[in-house]
Design a protein around this motif. Sequence first.
Motif, PDB file in Angstrom:
ATOM      1  N   LEU A   1     -60.814 -42.690  99.495  1.00  0.00           N
ATOM      2  CA  LEU A   1     -59.445 -42.700  98.990  1.00  0.00           C
ATOM      3  C   LEU A   1     -59.245 -43.827  97.985  1.00  0.00           C
ATOM      4  N   ASP A   2     -58.586 -43.515  96.890  1.00  0.00           N
ATOM      5  CA  ASP A   2     -58.141 -44.533  95.944  1.00  0.00           C
ATOM      6  C   ASP A   2     -57.159 -45.436  96.683  1.00  0.00           C
ATOM      7  N   THR A   3     -57.483 -46.711  96.765  1.00  0.00           N
ATOM      8  CA  THR A   3     -56.662 -47.632  97.572  1.00  0.00           C
ATOM      9  C   THR A   3     -55.230 -47.752  97.055  1.00  0.00           C
ATOM     10  N   HIS A   4     -54.990 -47.335  95.836  1.00  0.00           N
ATOM     11  CA  HIS A   4     -53.646 -47.443  95.261  1.00  0.00           C
ATOM     12  C   HIS A   4     -53.002 -46.068  95.076  1.00  0.00           C
ATOM     13  N   ALA A   5     -53.476 -45.082  95.839  1.00  0.00           N
ATOM     14  CA  ALA A   5     -52.966 -43.721  95.701  1.00  0.00           C
ATOM     15  C   ALA A   5     -51.468 -43.633  95.967  1.00  0.00           C
ATOM     16  N   GLY A   6     -50.951 -44.469  96.842  1.00  0.00           N
ATOM     17  CA  GLY A   6     -49.531 -44.407  97.178  1.00  0.00           C
ATOM     18  C   GLY A   6     -48.679 -45.454  96.492  1.00  0.00           C
ATOM     19  N   ALA A   7     -49.212 -46.101  95.443  1.00  0.00           N
ATOM     20  CA  ALA A   7     -48.460 -47.165  94.770  1.00  0.00           C
ATOM     21  C   ALA A   7     -47.145 -46.658  94.197  1.00  0.00           C
ATOM     22  N   TRP A   8     -47.113 -45.390  93.807  1.00  0.00           N
ATOM     23  CA  TRP A   8     -45.899 -44.849  93.204  1.00  0.00           C
ATOM     24  C   TRP A   8     -44.722 -44.864  94.170  1.00  0.00           C
ATOM     25  N   THR A   9     -44.979 -44.831  95.465  1.00  0.00           N
ATOM     26  CA  THR A   9     -43.876 -44.846  96.433  1.00  0.00           C
ATOM     27  C   THR A   9     -43.122 -46.169  96.389  1.00  0.00           C
ATOM     28  N   GLN A  10     -43.762 -47.202  95.851  1.00  0.00           N
ATOM     29  CA  GLN A  10     -43.119 -48.505  95.676  1.00  0.00           C
ATOM     30  C   GLN A  10     -42.657 -48.715  94.237  1.00  0.00           C
ATOM     31  N   GLY A  11     -42.697 -47.651  93.450  1.00  0.00           N
ATOM     32  CA  GLY A  11     -42.272 -47.753  92.056  1.00  0.00           C
ATOM     33  C   GLY A  11     -43.255 -48.490  91.175  1.00  0.00           C
ATOM     34  N   VAL A  12     -44.538 -48.410  91.517  1.00  0.00           N
ATOM     35  CA  VAL A  12     -45.561 -49.181  90.822  1.00  0.00           C
ATOM     36  C   VAL A  12     -46.640 -48.258  90.270  1.00  0.00           C
TER      37      VAL A  12
END
Length: 319
Positions: free
Chosen positions: A237-248
């Motif tokens: 898994l891309d460790t930053h796959a969910g960064a968008w949920t924090q607006g990033v």
Amino acid sequence: MAKLIDEKLLDEAAHWLARMHASDFSASEQAALVQWCTQSAAHAQVWRCAQHIKRQLHEVPSSLGMAVLNRPASVTNRRHLLRNTALTLVAVPVLGWLTSQSLPWQAWSADYRTAKGQRRTVVLADGSRITLNTASAISASMRSDARLIEHYEGEILVETAHNAVYQHLPFIVQTRDGQMQALGTKFIVRQHEQGTTLSVLEGAVRATPAHLEQAATVHIRQQLRFTGHALGATTALDTHAGAWTQGVLYAENMRLEDFLRELGRYRNGVLHCTPEVAGLLVSGVYQLSDTDRILHLLAQTLPVRLQMRTRYWVSVVQA
């Protein structure tokens, strides 16, 4: 090849392209558009070209575009634009586009949707939470045989609940490429023009392509890209796959061309770069709440400059 494009169809598609963006576009017109699109493969091909144009323009705001589109004289201009696009796409088969999952009117009637640059979290009847990323659309139903999420476009984060009333029902996310059944989990589903990416943050998810008698179980910290006819390889898994949920938006040695394509998901208008700078590498953590600031940061940190015809038409070129 031009003879393959029916002038009457181009005029009609140009009309629908303008009407579908109008503020008074009615339910009866929507039904009429659905009927028009499904009359023949030729109708579908021309409408596919219209949708291609819409994607290329990244939904330029109505204040800039729709006033022009609605002028009577502009039908000819829209027809020429549709013809040129159709000539480049006429050899592409349209049968796959005609499947119900890919038809655009489903997204119009979705239960929940977000505009470009918007995020939204909804809580379902069973307590599950769905967070919609930019330009996303879903419908949700609690049926007697399943908890079903129909995912039409964009990207979602799913956090399944364990409500005793619903727990015996499988939790399924359906895209045009197939279905994913949650096995007590938290996961992200993103639809691309070609394929679906499943990223599992907790638990496990079983993915089954729509036209393949084979399934794959994706476990925590794994991701999988699949289409309706093929399963890709399961990868870390891309460790930053969910960064968008924090607006990033997180970038680590990302090609500028790829970075701008990703940024364009959150910004109205046309955003691209010239070939000379496409391979420059971008790294950093960027706040998606201000895409203008991100572009100006690029100009400060890379050997590039911005050419802005308007705020909605930006080219990144060599400095």
